[in-house]
Design an enzyme around this catalytic site. Sequence first.
Site, PDB file in Angstrom:
ATOM      1  N   CYS A  42       0.825  -1.211   0.000  1.00 54.53           N
ATOM      2  CA  CYS A  42       0.000   0.000   0.000  1.00 54.53           C
ATOM      3  C   CYS A  42       0.864   1.267   0.000  1.00 54.53           C
ATOM      4  O   CYS A  42       2.012   1.251   0.449  1.00 54.53           O
ATOM      5  CB  CYS A  42      -0.896  -0.025   1.237  1.00 54.53           C
ATOM      6  SG  CYS A  42      -1.956   1.420   1.416  1.00 54.53           S
ATOM      7  N   SER A  44       0.784   3.700   1.952  1.00 49.04           N
ATOM      8  CA  SER A  44       1.223   4.127   3.281  1.00 49.04           C
ATOM      9  C   SER A  44       2.524   3.440   3.701  1.00 49.04           C
ATOM     10  O   SER A  44       3.291   3.996   4.494  1.00 49.04           O
ATOM     11  CB  SER A  44       0.140   3.850   4.324  1.00 49.04           C
ATOM     12  OG  SER A  44      -1.017   4.576   4.010  1.00 49.04           O
ATOM     13  N   HIS A  47       5.192   5.612   2.130  1.00 44.15           N
ATOM     14  CA  HIS A  47       5.465   6.850   2.867  1.00 44.15           C
ATOM     15  C   HIS A  47       6.558   6.620   3.915  1.00 44.15           C
ATOM     16  O   HIS A  47       7.407   7.476   4.144  1.00 44.15           O
ATOM     17  CB  HIS A  47       4.212   7.322   3.618  1.00 44.15           C
ATOM     18  CG  HIS A  47       3.148   7.925   2.734  1.00 44.15           C
ATOM     19  ND1 HIS A  47       3.360   9.010   1.940  1.00 44.15           N
ATOM     20  CD2 HIS A  47       1.843   7.595   2.557  1.00 44.15           C
ATOM     21  CE1 HIS A  47       2.231   9.333   1.308  1.00 44.15           C
ATOM     22  NE2 HIS A  47       1.294   8.475   1.655  1.00 44.15           N
ATOM     23  N   HIS A  63       0.546  -3.355   6.374  1.00 42.31           N
ATOM     24  CA  HIS A  63      -0.572  -3.100   7.285  1.00 42.31           C
ATOM     25  C   HIS A  63      -1.893  -3.509   6.653  1.00 42.31           C
ATOM     26  O   HIS A  63      -2.949  -3.232   7.192  1.00 42.31           O
ATOM     27  CB  HIS A  63      -0.597  -1.604   7.642  1.00 42.31           C
ATOM     28  CG  HIS A  63      -0.787  -0.756   6.426  1.00 42.31           C
ATOM     29  ND1 HIS A  63       0.229  -0.479   5.564  1.00 42.31           N
ATOM     30  CD2 HIS A  63      -1.891  -0.190   5.902  1.00 42.31           C
ATOM     31  CE1 HIS A  63      -0.234   0.245   4.553  1.00 42.31           C
ATOM     32  NE2 HIS A  63      -1.528   0.428   4.731  1.00 42.31           N
ATOM     33  N   CYS A 168      -7.112  -2.646   4.200  1.00 40.65           N
ATOM     34  CA  CYS A 168      -6.783  -1.222   4.072  1.00 40.65           C
ATOM     35  C   CYS A 168      -7.474  -0.563   2.895  1.00 40.65           C
ATOM     36  O   CYS A 168      -8.411   0.198   3.069  1.00 40.65           O
ATOM     37  CB  CYS A 168      -5.275  -0.963   4.020  1.00 40.65           C
ATOM     38  SG  CYS A 168      -4.925   0.817   3.957  1.00 40.65           S
TER      39      CYS A 168
HETATM   40  N1  APR Z   1      -2.460  13.929 -10.602  1.00 47.25           N
HETATM   41  C1  APR Z   1      -3.242  12.819 -10.715  1.00 47.25           C
HETATM   42  N2  APR Z   1      -2.850  11.589 -10.319  1.00 47.25           N
HETATM   43  C2  APR Z   1      -1.621  11.457  -9.799  1.00 47.25           C
HETATM   44  C3  APR Z   1      -0.741  12.559  -9.658  1.00 47.25           C
HETATM   45  C4  APR Z   1      -1.210  13.851 -10.081  1.00 47.25           C
HETATM   46  N3  APR Z   1      -0.456  14.940  -9.984  1.00 47.25           N
HETATM   47  N4  APR Z   1       0.403  12.115  -9.081  1.00 47.25           N
HETATM   48  C5  APR Z   1       0.243  10.787  -8.882  1.00 47.25           C
HETATM   49  N5  APR Z   1      -0.975  10.379  -9.317  1.00 47.25           N
HETATM   50  C6  APR Z   1      -1.572   9.032  -9.264  1.00 47.25           C
HETATM   51  C7  APR Z   1      -0.618   7.898  -9.555  1.00 47.25           C
HETATM   52  O1  APR Z   1      -0.465   7.687 -10.959  1.00 47.25           O
HETATM   53  C8  APR Z   1      -1.318   6.717  -8.871  1.00 47.25           C
HETATM   54  O2  APR Z   1      -2.220   6.056  -9.737  1.00 47.25           O
HETATM   55  O3  APR Z   1      -2.006   8.785  -7.932  1.00 47.25           O
HETATM   56  C9  APR Z   1      -2.087   7.370  -7.711  1.00 47.25           C
HETATM   57  C10 APR Z   1      -1.541   7.023  -6.321  1.00 47.25           C
HETATM   58  O4  APR Z   1      -1.717   5.668  -6.115  1.00 47.25           O
HETATM   59  P1  APR Z   1      -0.698   4.686  -5.298  1.00 47.25           P
HETATM   60  O5  APR Z   1       0.684   5.253  -5.332  1.00 47.25           O
HETATM   61  O6  APR Z   1      -0.935   3.307  -5.811  1.00 47.25           O
HETATM   62  O7  APR Z   1      -1.187   4.823  -3.776  1.00 47.25           O
HETATM   63  P2  APR Z   1      -2.410   4.140  -2.993  1.00 47.25           P
HETATM   64  O8  APR Z   1      -1.969   2.874  -2.384  1.00 47.25           O
HETATM   65  O9  APR Z   1      -3.637   4.137  -3.856  1.00 47.25           O
HETATM   66  O10 APR Z   1      -2.589   5.200  -1.818  1.00 47.25           O
HETATM   67  C11 APR Z   1      -2.950   6.552  -2.089  1.00 47.25           C
HETATM   68  O11 APR Z   1      -4.071   6.943  -0.025  1.00 47.25           O
HETATM   69  O12 APR Z   1      -4.337   5.848   2.000  1.00 47.25           O
HETATM   70  C12 APR Z   1      -3.606   6.757   1.288  1.00 47.25           C
HETATM   71  O13 APR Z   1      -1.441   6.603   2.311  1.00 47.25           O
HETATM   72  C13 APR Z   1      -2.150   6.356   1.130  1.00 47.25           C
HETATM   73  O14 APR Z   1      -1.495   8.563   0.596  1.00 47.25           O
HETATM   74  C14 APR Z   1      -1.744   7.286   0.042  1.00 47.25           C
HETATM   75  C15 APR Z   1      -2.993   7.377  -0.830  1.00 47.25           C
HETATM   76 ZN    ZN Z   2      -2.874   1.242   3.492  1.00 44.46          ZN
END
Ligand code: APR
Ligand code: ZN
Length: 367
Positions: A42, A44, A47, A63, A168
């Site tokens: 995930c 998080s 991060h 998690h 999650c």
């Molecule tokens: N504009 C649009 N989309 C974007 C941009 C942007 N500027 N920058 C990144 N993205 C997209 C990425 O291409 C990706 O598909 O945002 C998405 C982020 O997804 P993941 O990295 O897979 O993260 P995810 O596990 O979905 O979690 C997202 O939610 O719970 C929280 O902590 C977690 O902060 C995190 C968020």
């Molecule tokens: Zn998570």
Amino acid sequence: MARTAMAAVHDGRGTTLDIREVWVADPGPGEVLVRMGASGVCGSDRHVIDGEWHLPTPTVLGHEGAGTVEAVGPGVTDVAPGDSVILSWYYPCRRCRACAAGKAWACTGTRSGECLLPDGTTRLSDERGVVYPYLAVGTMSEYAVVPESAAVRVPSELPMDVASLIGCSITTGVGAVTNNARVPAGASAVVVGCGGVGLAVVMGLVLAGAHPIIAVDTSEEKLAAARSFGATHTVQAGPGTDVAAAVADLTGGGADYAFEVIGRVETIETLPSLLATAGVGVLVGLPPEGARAGIDVLELAEAGKTLIGSNYGGAVPGLDFPRLAGLYLAGRLPLDSLISHRIRLEEVNEAFAAMRAGTRTRSVIVF
Ligand code: APR
Ligand code: ZN
């Protein structure tokens, strides 16, 4: 009898996890030993690895997980050996005011954020001393010892890979729609960021009957995934794209609901511009520690817009996990399609590299 487990460990330095053995002690009073079946990878976790959030180390990451109860400590009555359980990364203390009010997600007695069990210790160690389970679960390990309130029994026919996601991304994403925003049927909605959590928001919007459902991402691959889950329109973000104008066109002046699911200050700041008068913006993505956003507060006030925070989808795990499992088993939540890669524990670093590059929907470690 203590045991060893292979685990993905973050030592606090560098951005790769070490795959190595840790010692896992027996569950104490009120604790449950779980043989992990699957753990999702995930945002998080990333991060932490990328130094945006600080935790005690060494930490067993992960998690988002599910497994089978192997043994229980004295006094445990909620689960028994052989039960399938989904782990909650926010264990409710069951004693504070929030817990009494049925708001487990707002519990103030939990020590999950410190990566500690209720008694202030952990059951993990290595030759140098204490090892911390991320958010008191540490699911990227063959075994986990968690508080009883973090292990929620679900039907045994639920596949482990799917079950892990309910721990999650699904609860966070679907819950943001159904618990926090309470989106009514026919409302328009936009989802900014379509990773695992954002796609779960799209699924939640489909369940709620929202229309139109507009997905925004920089990656065309993620937008294709969003369409397959029920997004009616997509907008590819990038230089030269006016996302707010595109959303205004598609909704006749702005969306009723807008979800930020990336955790970037720059996109959080755009939420009000995506909303219609009296619209609601929901902060699902979690930014780095200490991040602050700038918004036009006069416009927010005059247009009667609302921004709300959403943590863990406002979920009560004991209630929401079995509900979401039931929706999956009834064919109402296409969770299998969310899993793009099933991997071994040893392949977890490749999964994080792919996440940074934005090239995978969801990787799940299968033990
Ligand atoms: N504009 C649009 N989309 C974007 C941009 C942007 N500027 N920058 C990144 N993205 C997209 C990425 O291409 C990706 O598909 O945002 C998405 C982020 O997804 P993941 O990295 O897979 O993260 P995810 O596990 O979905 O979690 C997202 O939610 O719970 C929280 O902590 C977690 O902060 C995190 C968020
Ligand atoms: Zn998570």
